[in-house]
Write a protein that holds these residues in place. Sequence first.
Motif, short mmCIF file in Angstrom:
data_model
loop_
_atom_site.label_atom_id
_atom_site.label_comp_id
_atom_site.label_asym_id
_atom_site.label_seq_id
_atom_site.Cartn_x
_atom_site.Cartn_y
_atom_site.Cartn_z
N PRO A 1 125.43 43.27 -96.76
CA PRO A 1 124.39 43.93 -97.56
C PRO A 1 124.76 45.33 -98.01
N VAL A 2 125.64 46.01 -97.28
CA VAL A 2 126.05 47.35 -97.72
C VAL A 2 126.97 47.23 -98.93
N LEU A 3 127.96 46.34 -98.87
CA LEU A 3 128.84 46.15 -100.02
C LEU A 3 128.07 45.62 -101.22
N GLN A 4 127.08 44.76 -100.97
CA GLN A 4 126.27 44.22 -102.06
C GLN A 4 125.47 45.33 -102.74
N SER A 5 124.89 46.22 -101.96
CA SER A 5 124.12 47.30 -102.59
C SER A 5 125.03 48.28 -103.31
N GLN A 6 126.20 48.54 -102.75
CA GLN A 6 127.15 49.44 -103.43
C GLN A 6 127.62 48.85 -104.76
N LYS A 7 127.77 47.54 -104.80
CA LYS A 7 128.26 46.89 -106.01
C LYS A 7 127.16 46.70 -107.06
N PHE A 8 125.98 46.25 -106.63
CA PHE A 8 124.95 45.86 -107.60
C PHE A 8 123.83 46.90 -107.75
N ASP A 9 123.80 47.89 -106.89
CA ASP A 9 122.84 48.99 -107.00
C ASP A 9 123.57 50.29 -106.70
N PRO A 10 124.62 50.59 -107.48
CA PRO A 10 125.56 51.66 -107.10
C PRO A 10 124.91 53.02 -106.88
N ALA A 11 123.90 53.35 -107.65
CA ALA A 11 123.24 54.65 -107.46
C ALA A 11 122.12 54.57 -106.43
N GLY A 12 121.85 53.38 -105.91
CA GLY A 12 120.78 53.22 -104.93
C GLY A 12 119.40 53.36 -105.54
N GLU A 13 119.25 53.07 -106.84
CA GLU A 13 117.94 53.22 -107.50
C GLU A 13 116.92 52.22 -106.97
N TYR A 14 117.35 50.99 -106.79
CA TYR A 14 116.45 49.95 -106.26
C TYR A 14 116.04 50.31 -104.83
N ILE A 15 117.00 50.75 -104.05
CA ILE A 15 116.70 51.16 -102.67
C ILE A 15 115.71 52.33 -102.67
N ALA A 16 115.94 53.31 -103.52
CA ALA A 16 115.07 54.48 -103.55
C ALA A 16 113.64 54.11 -103.91
N ARG A 17 113.48 53.09 -104.78
CA ARG A 17 112.12 52.69 -105.18
C ARG A 17 111.36 52.06 -104.03
N TRP A 18 112.04 51.18 -103.29
CA TRP A 18 111.33 50.39 -102.29
C TRP A 18 111.47 50.94 -100.87
N VAL A 19 112.42 51.84 -100.68
CA VAL A 19 112.57 52.51 -99.37
C VAL A 19 112.51 54.01 -99.66
N PRO A 20 111.32 54.53 -99.96
CA PRO A 20 111.21 55.91 -100.45
C PRO A 20 111.67 56.95 -99.45
#
Length: 468
Positions: free
Chosen positions: A405-424
């Motif tokens: 999941p870390v490599l997946q987020s780095q590849k498909f959400d490189p800036a962490g925008e999706y993470i920032a929205r749902w994990v404020p």
Amino acid sequence: MTSSDAPAVVWFRDDLRVSDNPALRAAVDSGRPVLPVYVLDDSGGGSRALGGASRWWLHHSLAALDASLRKRGSRLVLRHGDGAAEVEAVLRRTGAGLLAMNRRYSHGEQEEDHRVRRAAEGLGVEVSEHTGSLLHEPGEVLNGSGERFAVFTPFFRALTAAGQPREPLPAPASIDGWEGSVHTEDLDALGLLPTHPDWAGGLGEEWTPGEKGAHRRVDDFVAHRLARYADERDLPAAEASSRLSPHLKFGEISPYQLWHRVQNADAPADIRTKFLTELGWREFDYDLLESHPHLDTVNVHREFDAFPWADVDDRVLHAWQRGRTGIPLVDAGMRQLWTTGWMHNRVRMVVASFLVKNLRYDWRLGEQWFWDTLVDADPANNTAQWQWVAGSGADAAPFFRVFNPVLQSQKFDPAGEYIARWVPELADLDAKGRHEPWTVDGVDYPAPIVDLKRSRQEALDAYQRMRD
């Protein structure tokens, strides 16, 4: 009652629309007055009982369908109970001359439809059945040996080689509604909406159930997202998905309407084909469901019956369900699901892999949670996708394909925008911190509940034990 007064009963199920509805069209064209009926069946005798998110959607979709029917001179009769028994009661009470319905494909649904056919025939009622929810009848697309396909790509090639799907049917401009008396339930009395507590606020902000909502979403997708679909569909922050899955699940739009709308869109052929391939997966999954009627509980590849699943720790399972695993992409996806009833498809694969492989929990636990929380929980797609990730399904990813999941987020959400929205709580960190918050001091966020590297190896070891 004369034969011309005997109504045509339309049994609505997963086809909650008036346009491109072959059963409704057959009833209208029969010249009989039309009586549309929907039965909420929680008895377990036919359809699998709906999860909470799907029940919320159904409430609003039924309201929209009733309004659409009333505009055309008809109405929707609501019943609650055993589907076959309630439809038979309506046929008896109204002296119906015709029962029209679009086919369904799960084992329980087909058995229920068989019961209704027998009851109708015993009453002398003509039964008119139609293909309205799929582009093909399961079992029609066969390989050169006359057998069903076990792999998607040749299946889709054969499906499309058969020619373009039929053109969608127009909605009836008016409907001669049956004016007799028959018992109907109040929609609110069906108890579809959550009350204590009402957790559906996020669903209401995200979705507009109903046929109009479905077509508005198609319009938006074709105008603003289709051109980006092939390049950005795997990027959860890009909002390039169609988000049409719940509308398809409830039949507020038909696959025929969607196919032709996309096929005729002003977009390159390869992009259109990429999207239509996803409709093809839906068709493939329904073929799989019919040939494996207990798809939600039984492994397609039975060797997985011997897989050594880990004992479940309820606290760990709850952390996964509510997005408190300490793994940002997993938590973002699970929080999106809990809030909106939907999750981006790439993230679905990641959270499923995490549950099945890193936690080594039985895929059925995840399938059941998705069934309860997804607005698009579908008896074929939901289960087939879980078995795909677990490696036990048809044309499945091999078990040893463990999504990091870390490599997946780095590849498909490189800036962490999706993470920032749902994990404020991670929004103020830089990209690296959003992907790996355990590398940052002082962050109010759970530590990972499992070591990704070690748990991956333990999953592979368990898989080898199963094979041995």
